[in-house]
Design an enzyme around this catalytic site. Structure first.
Site, PDB file in Angstrom:
ATOM      1  CE1 TYR A   1       1.487 -10.651  15.594  1.00  0.00           C
ATOM      2  CE2 TYR A   1       1.786  -8.227  16.394  1.00  0.00           C
ATOM      3  CZ  TYR A   1       1.395  -9.495  16.647  1.00  0.00           C
ATOM      4  OH  TYR A   1       1.049  -9.805  17.910  1.00  0.00           O
TER       5      TYR A   1
ATOM      6  NE  ARG B   1       3.511 -13.106  20.456  1.00  0.00           N
ATOM      7  CZ  ARG B   1       2.605 -12.242  20.292  1.00  0.00           C
ATOM      8  NH1 ARG B   1       2.355 -11.368  20.874  1.00  0.00           N
ATOM      9  NH2 ARG B   1       2.405 -12.074  18.876  1.00  0.00           N
TER      10      ARG B   1
ATOM     11  CE1 TYR C   1       2.528  -0.916  19.624  1.00  0.00           C
ATOM     12  CE2 TYR C   1       1.099  -1.818  18.127  1.00  0.00           C
ATOM     13  CZ  TYR C   1       2.192  -2.099  18.701  1.00  0.00           C
ATOM     14  OH  TYR C   1       2.799  -2.973  19.263  1.00  0.00           O
TER      15      TYR C   1
ATOM     16  NE  ARG D   1       8.844  -1.506  19.610  1.00  0.00           N
ATOM     17  CZ  ARG D   1       7.849  -2.382  20.307  1.00  0.00           C
ATOM     18  NH1 ARG D   1       7.880  -2.347  21.532  1.00  0.00           N
ATOM     19  NH2 ARG D   1       6.817  -2.665  19.499  1.00  0.00           N
TER      20      ARG D   1
ATOM     21  CD  GLU E   1      -1.202  -5.500  25.991  1.00  0.00           C
ATOM     22  OE1 GLU E   1      -1.503  -5.140  24.765  1.00  0.00           O
ATOM     23  OE2 GLU E   1      -0.172  -5.072  26.460  1.00  0.00           O
TER      24      GLU E   1
HETATM   25  C1  3EB Z   1       0.012  -8.249  20.694  1.00  0.00           C
HETATM   26  O1  3EB Z   1       0.381  -9.385  20.912  1.00  0.00           O
HETATM   27  C2  3EB Z   1      -0.691  -7.087  21.492  1.00  0.00           C
HETATM   28  O2  3EB Z   1       4.540  -3.473  20.779  1.00  0.00           O
HETATM   29  O3  3EB Z   1       5.705  -3.864  22.626  1.00  0.00           O
HETATM   30  C3  3EB Z   1       1.688  -6.738  23.117  1.00  0.00           C
HETATM   31  C4  3EB Z   1       2.940  -6.753  23.960  1.00  0.00           C
HETATM   32  C5  3EB Z   1       1.497  -6.025  22.216  1.00  0.00           C
HETATM   33  C6  3EB Z   1       3.772  -5.926  23.617  1.00  0.00           C
HETATM   34  C7  3EB Z   1       4.788  -3.924  22.066  1.00  0.00           C
HETATM   35  C8  3EB Z   1       2.278  -5.044  21.823  1.00  0.00           C
HETATM   36  C9  3EB Z   1       3.570  -4.996  22.313  1.00  0.00           C
HETATM   37  O4  3EB Z   1       0.480  -7.826  19.321  1.00  0.00           O
HETATM   38  C10 3EB Z   1       0.043  -5.974  21.720  1.00  0.00           C
END
Ligand code: 3EB
Length: 374
Positions: free
Chosen positions: A245, A258, A184, A191, A365
């Site tokens: 992050y 989001r 990932y 990406r 999720e």
């Molecule tokens: C998170 O909130 C959970 O890598 O495109 C959620 C939605 C998550 C999209 C992405 C990852 C992705 O980090 C994981």
């Protein structure tokens, strides 16, 4: 001809037709069995943008739209359902993708485009340097991701749908270590690089998304919706934006919003990204799937509040959403259903899928799509 228009009367009222939003196309999402899909008329197919199966692409003769699959098996009673994206409107003319060099299959109308791409890493391993390590097996994932996103952005440029609104990413064995890095995280690096190389924003105006794990041996499968008009991106006040992050979650942050709202559009116009039990940037309720599910729903409720604050009060509520729930361990299904019954009506459409979630400590999720009220 004696009819005059008062300065305030909309043209549509003067002409005696129902007012339409600036955006005439109405996007609709349905979950239908492949049998039901196969029995539809040519007139129905005319307005289909794309069809997504779960465990595998449905076998449908004579389909006129791209057909793909997430490669994530369904759980419970959802066997054989497919996600169907359709457009309604007075004057919807569809075109299919023809770009020869591209692996992306796509179909579009004036306002909206659906596309899908699948890539086998094995095919790229053969092209790459021999052996394992960074240049070998993990190199194939990185190259596949870069290629997929590069080709997607090229299609969006060519067809004039520059705004990615929602993208679904499915990678085989998403949590497996590949040469010292989780797959990932390698995907996140590739990406981000692909966004930069295609001149795309990597903060703010980035699509809603999800990234899930499919079984070993599956192709990488990515599908997406894009629009001609710029959408609104929504962040969650309870969560750090994913593109911010800290590096402990990987050298390159995940690039997604989001949620995304097509605010001028009727029909399905809210896209809630994959949402999990994360507050700030940390996973909470490790090992407790019920608590993770409730925290995830608190995050989705906070996102709806934020969407209503940004685009106008009262437009979205939990009752107007359709859900896809990704479950890491099938044995958790009962506990997740139980936790969801606390916040969702029993009539709420929910599809449960078996998939690995992109952090090892996340057990569930949830993503959602919605129409606005009124
Ligand atoms: C998170 O909130 C959970 O890598 O495109 C959620 C939605 C998550 C999209 C992405 C990852 C992705 O980090 C994981």
């Amino acid at each position: 001809m004696t009819t005059t228009r008062t300065p305030t009367a909309p043209l549509e009222a003067t002409l005696g037709v129902a007012p339409r939003s600036a955006n005439g196309a109405v996007l609709l999402l349905d979950y239908l069995s492949s049998e039901k899909i196969a029995s539809q008329s040519p007139a129905w197919w005319q307005n289909v943008l794309g069809v997504v199966g779960f465990e595998k692409p449905p076998a449908i003769d004579g389909a006129r739209a791209p057909i793909t699959a997430s490669m994530t098996p369904s759980l419970g009673l959802n066997d054989d359902l497919c996600e169907v994206w359709r457009v309604e409107g007075a004057d919807v003319r569809m075109s299919n993708g023809t770009a020869e060099r591209s692996r992306v299959r796509y179909r579009f109308c004036q306002e909206l485009l659906f596309g899908s791409i699948t890539i086998e890493e094995r095919a790229l391993e053969a092209e790459g340097p021999p052996g394992g390590g960074a240049g070998g097996r993990s190199g194939a994932l990185i190259r596949a991701t870069e290629l997929a996103y590069q080709e997607i952005f090229a299609v969006l440029r060519e067809t004039g749908h520059p705004h990615l609104i929602r993208i679904w990413n499915y990678l085989p064995e998403i949590n497996r270590d590949a040469g010292g890095d989780e797959r990932y995280r390698l995907f996140n690096s590739a990406r981000q690089l692909a966004f930069r190389n295609s001149g795309q924003a990597i903060v703010g105006a980035v699509p809603a998304a999800c990234a899930l794990g499919s079984p070993a041996g599956s192709p990488i499968s990515i599908y997406f919706l894009a629009a001609r008009q710029r959408p609104r991106m929504i962040e969650n006040p309870r969560q750090t934006s994913a593109y911010r992050y800290p590096p402990k979650f990987g050298r390159h942050s995940p690039i997604f919003s989001r949620a995304c709202v097509l605010h001028e559009s009727a029909g399905t116009n809210l896209f809630v990204s994959g949402t999990a039990s994360i507050v700030g940037y940390e996973t909470i309720h490790q090992g407790d799937v019920g608590a993770q599910t409730r925290e995830t729903m608190a995050n989705i409720a906070a996102l709806l509040d934020e969407a209503n604050r940004v685009v106008g009060p009262g437009r979205y509520s939990l009752d107007g959403l359709k859900f896809k729930v990704y479950v890491r361990q099938p044995s958790d299904l009962g506990a997740i259903e139980e936790a969801l019954s606390g916040s969702l009506r029993s009539s709420t459409p929910i599809v449960y899928l078996h998939a690995d979630v992109c952090r090892e400590d996340l057990l569930v999720e949830i993503e959602a799509t919605g129409e606005s009220a009124g």
